[in-house]
Design an enzyme around this catalytic site. Sequence first.
Site, PDB file in Angstrom:
ATOM      1  N   THR A   1       0.837  -1.207   0.000  1.00 17.89           N
ATOM      2  CA  THR A   1       0.000   0.000   0.000  1.00 17.89           C
ATOM      3  C   THR A   1       0.872   1.257   0.000  1.00 17.89           C
ATOM      4  OG1 THR A   1      -1.726  -1.191   1.190  1.00 17.89           O
ATOM      5  CG2 THR A   1      -1.823   1.207   1.272  1.00 17.89           C
TER       6      THR A   1
ATOM      7  N   GLN B   1       0.496  -8.821  -6.526  1.00 14.26           N
ATOM      8  CA  GLN B   1       0.071 -10.220  -6.688  1.00 14.26           C
ATOM      9  C   GLN B   1       0.923 -10.980  -7.709  1.00 14.26           C
ATOM     10  OE1 GLN B   1      -1.956 -11.870  -4.862  1.00 14.26           O
ATOM     11  NE2 GLN B   1      -2.969 -10.223  -3.739  1.00 14.26           N
TER      12      GLN B   1
ATOM     13  N   GLY C   1       5.868  -7.934   0.600  1.00 13.26           N
ATOM     14  CA  GLY C   1       6.501  -9.167   1.075  1.00 13.26           C
ATOM     15  C   GLY C   1       5.535 -10.254   1.492  1.00 13.26           C
ATOM     16  N   HIS C   2       4.442  -9.863   2.182  1.00 13.31           N
ATOM     17  CA  HIS C   2       3.629 -10.919   2.801  1.00 13.31           C
ATOM     18  C   HIS C   2       2.825 -11.742   1.802  1.00 13.31           C
ATOM     19  CE1 HIS C   2      -0.555  -9.078   3.106  1.00 13.31           C
ATOM     20  NE2 HIS C   2       0.141  -8.013   2.814  1.00 13.31           N
TER      21      HIS C   2
ATOM     22  N   THR D   1      14.751   4.830   9.511  1.00 13.11           N
ATOM     23  CA  THR D   1      15.745   3.764   9.693  1.00 13.11           C
ATOM     24  C   THR D   1      15.208   2.466   9.115  1.00 13.11           C
ATOM     25  OG1 THR D   1      16.479   4.884  11.683  1.00 13.11           O
ATOM     26  CG2 THR D   1      17.137   2.570  11.438  1.00 13.11           C
TER      27      THR D   1
ATOM     28  N   CYS E   1     -12.333  -8.536   1.862  1.00 16.09           N
ATOM     29  CA  CYS E   1     -11.221  -7.688   2.278  1.00 16.09           C
ATOM     30  C   CYS E   1     -11.684  -6.272   2.618  1.00 16.09           C
ATOM     31  CB  CYS E   1     -10.116  -7.666   1.229  1.00 16.09           C
ATOM     32  SG  CYS E   1     -10.695  -7.160  -0.358  1.00 16.09           S
TER      33      CYS E   1
END
Length: 392
Positions: free
Chosen positions: A72, A179, A200-201, A237, A325
Amino acid sequence: MRRVYMDHNATTPVHPEVLEAMMPFFQDQFGNASSIHWAGREVKKYLDEARENVAALMNADPQEIIFTGCGTESDNMAIKGVGSTHLDKGRHIITSKVEHHAVLHTCQFMEGLGYQITYLSVDREGLIDLEDLRRSIRPDTVLVTIMFANNETGTIMPVQEIGEVCREKGVIFHTDAVQAVGKIPIDLKKLPVDILSLSGHKLNTPKGIGAQFIRKGTKLSPLIHGGAQERNRRAGTENIPYIIGLGKACEIAKRDSQKRHEYLRSMRDRLQEGLLRAIPHVELNGHPTRRLPNTLNASFLYVEGESLLLNMDLEGIAVSSGSACSSGSADASHVILAMGKSPLVAQSAIRFSLGLTNTAEDVDYVLEAVPRIIDRLRAISPLYQKVSPSRV
Ligand code: PLP
């Protein structure tokens, strides 16, 4: 009760090798990558290696990759960053009606700031029309943002051709590839894409890490201002353990890509064939061939998608309906409606998205349960009694 998770387009479990790679960076290797002493230098070496692995998965240069907090954020950065950098050219952005809310809602925000947005329509299989895109580009168009693959249907957009139109017209092209990355091959040396977002997820890291490919020479301002991290493109960071995890996930995705692709496709096809064989009045949503290998979206007519989802959940099967969702809202999927399908079809849509841990036994379990649940739900559906009185 058996538990079957077939909602990998929502999120995936962390790969054991990813977790293992991350662990040292919580305690032993805790340095700040910007520090010039030994603790920082050590970590910086691994940060660079992770960047190389993310780049290698898509055949990009490591300097073209920056790490973000999630898909996002990457989408927001592309749209707001390009939009606010090219004000001298104009305030027109082109997207499609089937984008994820990370893009659609960001575009709506930009509309509130005075930008004009064109939302391209799609055909019944979920593809935009290239001529429509070409016609929509104006002298004041600063960005085209079209997703690589749709999260609900798996339909893969003609990214190469979209990029060619954008190049020809001199417009920056961003693609939300959240995706697509890790599921299908992506070669950024060949694809005319300027900015690409990933998360990543969806490829077996923990939630909360994303990345952005920004082709050399592409101008966009940062979303987050502050320090000089990530070549001044994203301050803050760096989240080293998660970045290391994403690097490892990309390394594994590259290493296993062919095997993964074939495995997912064979499981998905077994599921699709079984469901179509066992259940009447099923309509597939999405492109039959230009589709992610793990995704199957089908409407089981005369059944409410939400009821089907809840009944499957009672039997331990986790899937998603188009609306799940959007925080439990029972609205029909904007993606399936945009494909010109009726609210009846949209409301009965279920997305099965398979992952590496799914087995043939999982598929068979679903194939045993779903026809039984559908029979039961249709038996009490007044609509179904009208079309098929003999079956109830
Ligand atoms: N874009 C698409 C196509 C997605 O499917 C998702 C997540 O479902 C996102 C963006 C958002 O990614 P993240 O959850 O990392 O913010």
